[in-house]
Design a protein around this motif. Structure first.
Motif, PDB file in Angstrom:
ATOM      1  N   ALA A   1       0.829  -1.209   0.000  1.00  0.00           N
ATOM      2  CA  ALA A   1       0.000   0.000   0.000  1.00  0.00           C
ATOM      3  C   ALA A   1       0.865   1.261   0.000  1.00  0.00           C
ATOM      4  CB  ALA A   1      -0.917   0.008   1.221  1.00  0.00           C
ATOM      5  N   ALA A   2       2.006   1.216   0.698  1.00  0.00           N
ATOM      6  CA  ALA A   2       2.921   2.358   0.709  1.00  0.00           C
ATOM      7  C   ALA A   2       3.455   2.632  -0.695  1.00  0.00           C
ATOM      8  CB  ALA A   2       4.078   2.099   1.682  1.00  0.00           C
ATOM      9  N   CYS A   3       3.793   1.581  -1.412  1.00  0.00           N
ATOM     10  CA  CYS A   3       4.283   1.751  -2.787  1.00  0.00           C
ATOM     11  C   CYS A   3       3.202   2.371  -3.678  1.00  0.00           C
ATOM     12  CB  CYS A   3       4.733   0.408  -3.357  1.00  0.00           C
ATOM     13  SG  CYS A   3       6.225  -0.252  -2.597  1.00  0.00           S
ATOM     14  N   VAL A   4       1.980   1.902  -3.520  1.00  0.00           N
ATOM     15  CA  VAL A   4       0.873   2.455  -4.317  1.00  0.00           C
ATOM     16  C   VAL A   4       0.674   3.923  -3.980  1.00  0.00           C
ATOM     17  CG1 VAL A   4      -1.586   2.288  -4.825  1.00  0.00           C
ATOM     18  CG2 VAL A   4      -0.255   0.207  -4.466  1.00  0.00           C
ATOM     19  N   LYS A   5       0.707   4.246  -2.684  1.00  0.00           N
ATOM     20  CA  LYS A   5       0.510   5.626  -2.236  1.00  0.00           C
ATOM     21  C   LYS A   5       1.577   6.548  -2.802  1.00  0.00           C
ATOM     22  CE  LYS A   5      -1.004   8.992   0.482  1.00  0.00           C
ATOM     23  NZ  LYS A   5      -2.330   9.604   0.328  1.00  0.00           N
ATOM     24  N   CYS A   6       2.797   6.055  -2.890  1.00  0.00           N
ATOM     25  CA  CYS A   6       3.919   6.871  -3.373  1.00  0.00           C
ATOM     26  C   CYS A   6       4.048   6.827  -4.891  1.00  0.00           C
ATOM     27  CB  CYS A   6       5.221   6.421  -2.710  1.00  0.00           C
ATOM     28  SG  CYS A   6       5.258   6.689  -0.931  1.00  0.00           S
ATOM     29  N   GLY A   7       3.077   6.233  -5.563  1.00  0.00           N
ATOM     30  CA  GLY A   7       3.084   6.241  -7.025  1.00  0.00           C
ATOM     31  C   GLY A   7       3.988   5.210  -7.662  1.00  0.00           C
ATOM     32  N   ASN A   8       4.432   4.211  -6.874  1.00  0.00           N
ATOM     33  CA  ASN A   8       5.316   3.185  -7.422  1.00  0.00           C
ATOM     34  C   ASN A   8       4.546   1.875  -7.550  1.00  0.00           C
ATOM     35  OD1 ASN A   8       7.470   1.619  -8.231  1.00  0.00           O
ATOM     36  ND2 ASN A   8       8.873   2.386  -6.680  1.00  0.00           N
ATOM     37  N   GLY A   9       3.582   1.873  -8.450  1.00  0.00           N
ATOM     38  CA  GLY A   9       2.744   0.699  -8.630  1.00  0.00           C
ATOM     39  C   GLY A   9       3.528  -0.508  -9.109  1.00  0.00           C
ATOM     40  N   LYS A  10       4.555  -0.282  -9.907  1.00  0.00           N
ATOM     41  CA  LYS A  10       5.365  -1.388 -10.410  1.00  0.00           C
ATOM     42  C   LYS A  10       6.045  -2.120  -9.268  1.00  0.00           C
ATOM     43  CE  LYS A  10       9.079  -2.447 -13.683  1.00  0.00           C
ATOM     44  NZ  LYS A  10      10.084  -1.894 -14.628  1.00  0.00           N
ATOM     45  N   LYS A  11       6.596  -1.360  -8.324  1.00  0.00           N
ATOM     46  CA  LYS A  11       7.246  -1.980  -7.159  1.00  0.00           C
ATOM     47  C   LYS A  11       6.225  -2.743  -6.322  1.00  0.00           C
ATOM     48  CE  LYS A  11      10.606  -2.684  -4.188  1.00  0.00           C
ATOM     49  NZ  LYS A  11      11.746  -3.578  -4.495  1.00  0.00           N
ATOM     50  N   ALA A  12       5.025  -2.223  -6.219  1.00  0.00           N
ATOM     51  CA  ALA A  12       3.976  -2.887  -5.448  1.00  0.00           C
ATOM     52  C   ALA A  12       3.650  -4.251  -6.056  1.00  0.00           C
ATOM     53  CB  ALA A  12       2.724  -2.016  -5.407  1.00  0.00           C
ATOM     54  N   VAL A  13       3.564  -4.311  -7.380  1.00  0.00           N
ATOM     55  CA  VAL A  13       3.279  -5.580  -8.049  1.00  0.00           C
ATOM     56  C   VAL A  13       4.428  -6.565  -7.831  1.00  0.00           C
ATOM     57  CG1 VAL A  13       2.877  -6.677 -10.287  1.00  0.00           C
ATOM     58  CG2 VAL A  13       1.799  -4.478  -9.767  1.00  0.00           C
ATOM     59  N   GLU A  14       5.669  -6.067  -7.907  1.00  0.00           N
ATOM     60  CA  GLU A  14       6.838  -6.925  -7.663  1.00  0.00           C
ATOM     61  C   GLU A  14       6.837  -7.468  -6.242  1.00  0.00           C
ATOM     62  OE1 GLU A  14      10.134  -4.441  -8.575  1.00  0.00           O
ATOM     63  OE2 GLU A  14       9.864  -4.564 -10.754  1.00  0.00           O
ATOM     64  N   LEU A  15       6.462  -6.632  -5.267  1.00  0.00           N
ATOM     65  CA  LEU A  15       6.384  -7.077  -3.873  1.00  0.00           C
ATOM     66  C   LEU A  15       5.341  -8.180  -3.707  1.00  0.00           C
ATOM     67  CD1 LEU A  15       6.682  -3.837  -1.703  1.00  0.00           C
ATOM     68  CD2 LEU A  15       8.078  -5.886  -1.495  1.00  0.00           C
ATOM     69  N   PHE A  16       4.241  -8.029  -4.390  1.00  0.00           N
ATOM     70  CA  PHE A  16       3.196  -9.051  -4.318  1.00  0.00           C
ATOM     71  C   PHE A  16       3.714 -10.383  -4.856  1.00  0.00           C
ATOM     72  CE2 PHE A  16      -0.361 -11.256  -6.469  1.00  0.00           C
ATOM     73  CZ  PHE A  16      -1.132 -11.545  -5.363  1.00  0.00           C
ATOM     74  N   GLN A  17       4.440 -10.316  -5.944  1.00  0.00           N
ATOM     75  CA  GLN A  17       5.006 -11.536  -6.513  1.00  0.00           C
ATOM     76  C   GLN A  17       6.030 -12.161  -5.567  1.00  0.00           C
ATOM     77  OE1 GLN A  17       6.413  -9.832 -10.176  1.00  0.00           O
ATOM     78  NE2 GLN A  17       4.446 -10.090 -11.239  1.00  0.00           N
ATOM     79  N   GLN A  18       6.855 -11.307  -4.906  1.00  0.00           N
ATOM     80  CA  GLN A  18       7.828 -11.803  -3.941  1.00  0.00           C
ATOM     81  C   GLN A  18       7.122 -12.416  -2.727  1.00  0.00           C
ATOM     82  OE1 GLN A  18      11.088 -12.013  -4.255  1.00  0.00           O
ATOM     83  NE2 GLN A  18      11.359 -12.902  -2.212  1.00  0.00           N
ATOM     84  N   MET A  19       6.055 -11.800  -2.309  1.00  0.00           N
ATOM     85  CA  MET A  19       5.264 -12.310  -1.189  1.00  0.00           C
ATOM     86  C   MET A  19       4.761 -13.722  -1.486  1.00  0.00           C
ATOM     87  SD  MET A  19       1.688 -10.631   0.108  1.00  0.00           S
ATOM     88  CE  MET A  19       0.587 -11.467   1.257  1.00  0.00           C
ATOM     89  N   ARG A  20       4.305 -13.935  -2.708  1.00  0.00           N
ATOM     90  CA  ARG A  20       3.814 -15.254  -3.100  1.00  0.00           C
ATOM     91  C   ARG A  20       4.948 -16.280  -3.114  1.00  0.00           C
ATOM     92  NH1 ARG A  20      -0.468 -16.879  -2.479  1.00  0.00           N
ATOM     93  NH2 ARG A  20      -0.894 -17.954  -4.430  1.00  0.00           N
TER      94      ARG A  20
END
Length: 910
Positions: free
Chosen positions: A404-423
């Motif tokens: 959510a912090a990545c999305v808030k800061c406008g870094n949606g790409k990093k947020a998607v990468e974090l989700f993949q790493q989480m999985r």
């Protein structure tokens, strides 16, 4: 040593002490004495388990009440030998002993062991009494073990203990804590007698399960039965008021608390209730009147200020708490970090972070998650990442906070990468994870990744989650896949106002205004009540397609719902009326907005700009400045646009030059584009080009396109070529620049240059095969609540033959009045007669004539066009308005044209 005592039946002690011989030679007589008393060990109770009073006997005869003590330090070895040789259960524990052991386990938090003891007790044939049931029901409540609790309830009924008031209260409490509020109510309602304890438990049960109103109703019933409430009752009632935001009822309860509000628990509930119900002043008053403050009290005040949006006040309370040498707990730190996040007070947040590290609470998982959230909301993604990477353990909440912090800061790409790493790390996502990553995909228009996340949502069993469904609709709509959005919407088992509003907004974003209106009508048929967001989306849909009548109906609904004075709804109504051609209604709605913000002022300025009312826009801007309203970059862009459409060059130039000295706003690309458009429309092409050359930032495509459009108006081929060259250098595949330049060549009768440009363009292969597609011109008109769309030389409309016949009749009438078709606008080298026919069937002419034949005589006609109206249609519409004696309003891509009695409001300047 063995001591034996005997009690009379009258409970008077007739005590005798027998000291067993300890010498080896007298062992046989001691054994005989032992056997005298333990001839039948099954007739004795064993009290050695959980014994906490040395005066209490170790053994007690079931019938004679004889008691026996064993002193562990001097007990002869043969006694222990005899005891250990006995089969377990030979000397039984009585129910009191078992109950004592169960109670001790519950008190020490060993609830599962308590349940095991209860089962062991029954296996040994000891029937539980009401005290045992009370103890084991508490264990079930603590574990939220509903099924086990129901089994105990069945045993309670078999033992006929259910009528006991204490057992009944414990059953109510157990069912409530297990989440079975219906079973709790069944027990409560069947109790023959109720005490204040049972009433309080039931009230708190309703309050904690989110049924606050039922809790308040029950409290009222309790008062009607004249049952005096105690502190616990008031704690439950205040909790109920807090849960449903019942401020006035909370104040009424407070008035009943005379003499009881000194209780620290009641005081804490009062502070919490007032704070969470939005009355922070009352919370402060109670807080100041309290004799003592616990950490719970301070936490309630801090969280109350956060809830009321007063983050810095919460920081002040935190500082005051520390002055009183009260050590913060995890709840305090989470509250103060939320305060820093809401107030964007990152420096204060960093100080709190330092204190957390000093107190060694940085490894407290909820606190660390709050730190990530605070840094993310304050825009410091680096600090959030540092906290995240240093966490020895991460929960799903940690990952959610970081995504959510990545999305808030406008870094949606990093947020998607974090989700993949989480999985990859085998952390199972929850509904909050999916909401965050879907929003991330929406923010970067990642349709492929969004579809992959959607598949994982289905596999994880969250496809029926209403919030996730709404986020998926929004993501697909923003990514331009409106069909996927609608598929999600249709598949939702339950839809609330949010999902309906999101789908309607999605249609509006994708340019499907008519579908948005139909969906809104379907929503009302299904009796889903719209909210402010729904109305804003609907109003935008009406504005986009010029559906004035539908917009008026929505306005009437907004008025009935009491949302008309809402600044966002009001601003949308201003925008809708302006875009639908009713600037008078727009001004009326604007005047009714009691608390205007910059959005409402800008909406009205934009409306004036669309209608070419530059002087009115300047007067409104003066009014805005005098009111003390904030002026932002969009305000000045609206003002420049208004000056441009009205030809107010001097006023626009003064506004542009005053941006920094008067308002402290640096001119952006948008402002420069407006200025180029202003100068270009007025024929000052050289000055417009100078503005571009003097820009402190690099001009983008929009600036050069403004100059190119001006070149088309003024027929400057050479400057058009320079502008087009710059556009194609920035965007080699820009089809609009190519079409505009080609049109400029054709309008100047440079057919060879136009042909060569097209041939050159076809040969370009900067990408895979590209074909320049000119946006097709279309016009639409609303008649009888239905929007009719026309394209040039339309042949599909059901009334097209009737329209053509009427159009040819009007064409002959116009020619007799002096109308001469502007065949220079036909961008093909063909015969004049063919050019005249081509001009005759432009989409706006077809829409106007359809309006004439489909509406009552004398009523105004309103048409919308997606492109700029051509000069011939502009001239022809003036003649038509004079012939038919009707007002014709036409909105093109740039502005409104109001035709009446052979004249246009733009004064032929657009």
């Amino acid at each position: 040593m063995l001591r034996i005592a005997k009690f009379s039946s009258f409970r008077c002690w007739r005590r005798f002490l027998l000291v067993l011989p300890s010498a080896m030679g007298q062992e046989s007589s001691a054994q005989q004495l032992w056997l005298q008393f333990f001839a039948d060990p099954s007739q004795w109770w064993d009290h050695r388990f959980d014994k906490n009073n040395p005066r209490y006997p170790d053994f007690k005869h079931k019938e004679t009440q004889e008691a026996l003590w064993i002193d562990g330090r001097s007990t002869p070895p043969w006694v222990n030998k005899v005891l250990s040789a006995m089969r377990p259960g030979t000397i039984q524990r009585n129910v009191a002993s078992w109950t004592l052991g169960i109670k001790r386990c519950v008190k020490e938090g060993q609830n599962r062991k308590a349940l095991e003891l209860f089962q062991d007790m029954q296996r040994e044939g000891v029937s539980p009494d009401k005290f045992a049931f009370i103890a084991v029901l508490k264990a079930c409540a603590n574990l939220a073990a509903l099924e086990k609790g129901k089994q105990v309830h069945n045993q309670v009924m078999q033992s006929q203990c259910e009528s006991d008031i204490f057992v009944g209260s414990c059953l109510v409490d157990m069912y409530a804590k297990c989440g079975s509020i219906e079973d709790a109510w069944l027990v409560f309602s069947s109790m023959p007698t109720r005490t204040v304890v049972s009433w309080s438990i039931m009230i708190m049960a309703y309050a904690k399960c989110g049924q606050g109103q039922k809790a308040l109703d029950l409290f009222q019933e309790m008062q009607q039965e004249q049952m005096p409430p105690d502190n616990a009752t008031f704690v439950g009632v205040l909790t109920a008021c807090t849960s449903i935001g019942a401020l006035e009822q909370g104040r009424h309860i407070h008035a009943l608390l005379i003499g009881l509000d000194a209780d620290i628990f009641v005081g804490n509930c009062l502070v919490d209730m007032y704070a969470k119900c939005g009355s922070i002043e009352d919370a402060c008053r109670v807080f100041k009147n309290m004799a003592t403050h616990t950490i719970v009290t301070w936490n309630a005040m801090i969280n109350g200020y956060v809830k009321c949006g007063l983050g810095m006040k919460a920081v002040e309370v935190f500082r005051q708490m520390k002055k009183e040498d009260l050590e913060p707990d995890s709840v305090t730190y989470m509250g103060i970090l939320n305060a820093c996040a809401s107030a964007l007070a990152i420096e204060d947040g960093k100080l709190v972070h330092a204190e957390i590290v000093h107190r060694k609470r940085c490894f407290d998982l909820p606190v660390a998650n709050s730190l990530i959230d605070m840094y993310g909301k304050c825009g410091s993604i680096e600090d959030a990442w540092k906290v995240f990477t240093k966490m020895p353990h991460r929960s799903v909440v940690s990952w959610n906070s970081m995504i959510a912090a990545c999305v808030k800061c406008g870094n949606g790409k990093k947020a998607v990468e974090l989700f993949q790493q989480m999985r990859k790390e085998k952390v199972e996502p929850d509904n909050f994870t999916f909401v965050a990553v879907i929003n991330a995909c929406a923010s970067i228009l990642a349709l492929i990744e969004g579809r992959q996340v959607h598949e994982q949502v289905i596999r994880s069993g969250f496809s029926s989650d209403i919030i996730i469904g709404s986020c998926l609709i929004d993501m697909y709509a923003k990514c331009g896949s409106i069909d996927d959005a609608y598929d999600v919407f249709k598949s939702m088992p339950v839809r609330n106002v949010v999902s309906w509003s999101t789908m309607i907004s999605g249609y509006v974003k994708c340019g499907h205004g008519q579908k948005a209106i139909k969906l809104f009508q379907q929503m009302q048929q299904e009796l889903v009540k719209p909210d402010g967001v729904t109305y804003v989306a609907m109003i935008s849909a009406c504005a986009d397609i010029g559906a004035l009548e539908e917009g008026k109906r929505v306005h009437a609904e907004v008025t009935r719902s009491g949302l008309e004075l809402d600044v966002f709804v009001g601003s949308s109504l201003v925008d809708m009326y302006a875009k639908c051609g009713s600037i008078k209604n727009a001004r009326t709605v604007f005047g009714n907005i009691s608390r205007r913000n910059v959005v409402s002022w800008n909406s009205m300025l934009t409306g004036y700009a669309l209608h070419g009312l530059g002087k009115e826009a300047l007067l409104l801007f003066e009014e805005m400045c005098e009111s003390g309203a904030e002026v932002d970059g969009s305000t000045l862009a609206c003002l420049l646009s208004a000056c441009s459409h009205a030809g107010l060059v001097d006023q626009g130039y003064y506004c542009f030059e005053s941006m920094v000295p008067l308002y402290g706003i640096m001119a952006t690309v948008e402002h420069h584009s407006c200025m180029v458009d202003l100068l270009g429309r007025s024929g000052c092409l050289n000055e417009a080009e100078d503005v571009i050359n003097s820009m402190c930032c690099k001009p983008d495509v929009s600036v050069w396109m403004a100059l190119l459009s001006a070149c088309r108006i003024n027929g400057d081929v050479q400057m058009a070529e320079r502008a087009a060259e710059q556009i194609l250098e920035l965007d080699p595949e820009n089809s609009s620049a190519f079409v505009l330049l080609s049109n400029i060549y054709a309008a100047s009768r440079k057919w060879d240059s136009s042909t060569n440009l097209q041939q050159t363009r076809r040969k370009q292969k900067t990408r895979r095969k590209q074909h320049v597609i000119k946006q097709p011109g279309c016009s639409w008109i609303e008649v009888n609540n239905q929007v009719h769309t026309f394209v040039v030389n339309d042949k599909e409309h059901p009334c097209i033959q009737e329209i053509r016949d009427e159009l040819r009749r009007l064409f002959m009438a116009m020619k007799s009045m002096g109308y001469v078709p502007n065949t220079h606008l036909v961008l093909h080298d063909v015969e004049e007669e063919v050019k005249e026919i081509s001009l005759l069937y432009h989409s706006e002419k077809l829409a106007i004539v359809f309006g004439l034949i489909s509406t009552p005589p004398g009523s105004p006609i309103q048409v919308l066009k997606n492109l700029r109206i051509c000069a011939d249609c502009h001239t022809a519409t003036k003649f038509i308005s004079k012939i038919v004696g009707r007002s014709i309003i036409l909105r093109d891509a740039n502005r409104f044209h109001h035709f009446k009695k052979g004249a246009c409001s733009c004064r032929d300047y657009w």
